[in-house]
Design a protein around this motif. Structure first.
Motif, PDB file in Angstrom:
ATOM      1  N   GLY A  28      -2.458  -3.205  43.248  1.00  0.00           N
ATOM      2  CA  GLY A  28      -1.381  -3.547  42.244  1.00  0.00           C
ATOM      3  C   GLY A  28      -0.789  -4.882  42.793  1.00  0.00           C
ATOM      4  O   GLY A  28      -0.815  -5.584  41.764  1.00  0.00           O
ATOM      5  N   ILE A  29      -0.304  -5.029  43.819  1.00  0.00           N
ATOM      6  CA  ILE A  29       0.339  -6.519  44.207  1.00  0.00           C
ATOM      7  C   ILE A  29      -0.681  -7.562  44.503  1.00  0.00           C
ATOM      8  O   ILE A  29      -0.266  -8.814  44.201  1.00  0.00           O
ATOM      9  N   GLY A  45      -2.989  -8.071  41.883  1.00  0.00           N
ATOM     10  CA  GLY A  45      -3.303  -8.221  40.520  1.00  0.00           C
ATOM     11  C   GLY A  45      -4.484  -7.729  40.117  1.00  0.00           C
ATOM     12  O   GLY A  45      -4.862  -8.299  39.090  1.00  0.00           O
ATOM     13  N   SER A  49      -3.702  -0.997  34.919  1.00  0.00           N
ATOM     14  CA  SER A  49      -3.030  -1.902  35.242  1.00  0.00           C
ATOM     15  C   SER A  49      -2.739  -2.261  36.483  1.00  0.00           C
ATOM     16  O   SER A  49      -2.284  -1.297  37.273  1.00  0.00           O
ATOM     17  N   PRO A  50      -2.479  -3.304  37.034  1.00  0.00           N
ATOM     18  CA  PRO A  50      -1.748  -3.670  38.357  1.00  0.00           C
ATOM     19  C   PRO A  50      -0.538  -3.312  38.399  1.00  0.00           C
ATOM     20  O   PRO A  50       0.039  -2.581  39.390  1.00  0.00           O
ATOM     21  N   PHE A  51       0.296  -3.304  37.196  1.00  0.00           N
ATOM     22  CA  PHE A  51       1.578  -2.755  37.197  1.00  0.00           C
ATOM     23  C   PHE A  51       1.583  -1.222  37.330  1.00  0.00           C
ATOM     24  O   PHE A  51       2.546  -0.714  37.913  1.00  0.00           O
ATOM     25  N   LEU A  52       0.975  -0.667  36.542  1.00  0.00           N
ATOM     26  CA  LEU A  52       0.897   0.596  36.694  1.00  0.00           C
ATOM     27  C   LEU A  52       0.357   1.254  37.939  1.00  0.00           C
ATOM     28  O   LEU A  52       0.912   2.522  38.549  1.00  0.00           O
ATOM     29  N   ASN A  53      -0.603   0.589  38.603  1.00  0.00           N
ATOM     30  CA  ASN A  53      -0.642   0.700  40.254  1.00  0.00           C
ATOM     31  C   ASN A  53       0.276   0.925  40.982  1.00  0.00           C
ATOM     32  O   ASN A  53       0.383   1.557  42.010  1.00  0.00           O
ATOM     33  N   VAL A  54       1.161  -0.252  40.795  1.00  0.00           N
ATOM     34  CA  VAL A  54       2.352  -0.423  41.922  1.00  0.00           C
ATOM     35  C   VAL A  54       3.191   0.597  41.564  1.00  0.00           C
ATOM     36  O   VAL A  54       3.806   1.470  42.484  1.00  0.00           O
ATOM     37  N   LEU A  55       3.150   1.142  40.366  1.00  0.00           N
ATOM     38  CA  LEU A  55       4.428   2.401  39.973  1.00  0.00           C
ATOM     39  C   LEU A  55       3.733   3.699  40.854  1.00  0.00           C
ATOM     40  O   LEU A  55       4.466   4.334  41.117  1.00  0.00           O
TER      41      LEU A  55
END
Length: 102
Positions: A26-27, A29, A46-52
């Motif tokens: 996630g971080i 990208g 998405s990377p954003f969803l992976n970070v969440l």
């Protein structure tokens, strides 16, 4: 310690190990599979969803770690905690080896 402390320790290891690949991807990208992808666990999120998803795993893993009462004085609790980490790590290494082909 009660049996459920060991059980919590094992699952703490599992959740904390699952935090690592999702946070890293996630971080960085990069897209990576999550349970929310289409199809679940196979498509790329998405990377954003992976970070969440990584942060969720971190919080749950931390809460389980605290409730498990893992201690360096109790070698069995440490062994079970690290067994959880090892199990999830080995599972993920097999599960995502061909993620580009899914």
């Amino acid at each position: 310690m009660q049996w459920y402390h060991y059980f919590s320790g094992f699952w703490a290891g599992m959740f904390l190990a699952n935090f690592v690949p999702h946070f890293t991807k996630g971080i960085s990208g990069d897209a990576f599979p999550t349970p929310f992808a289409n199809p679940p666990g196979k498509g790329l999120s998405s990377p954003f969803l992976n970070v969440l998803w990584a942060l969720f795993n971190l919080v749950v893993g931390y809460l389980l770690f605290i409730t498990s009462k893992i201690s360096s004085d109790n070698h069995l609790s440490l062994f079970i905690f690290f067994a959880g980490i090892a199990c999830m790590s080995l599972f993920l290494s097999k599960r995502f080896v061909n993620k580009e082909k899914i």
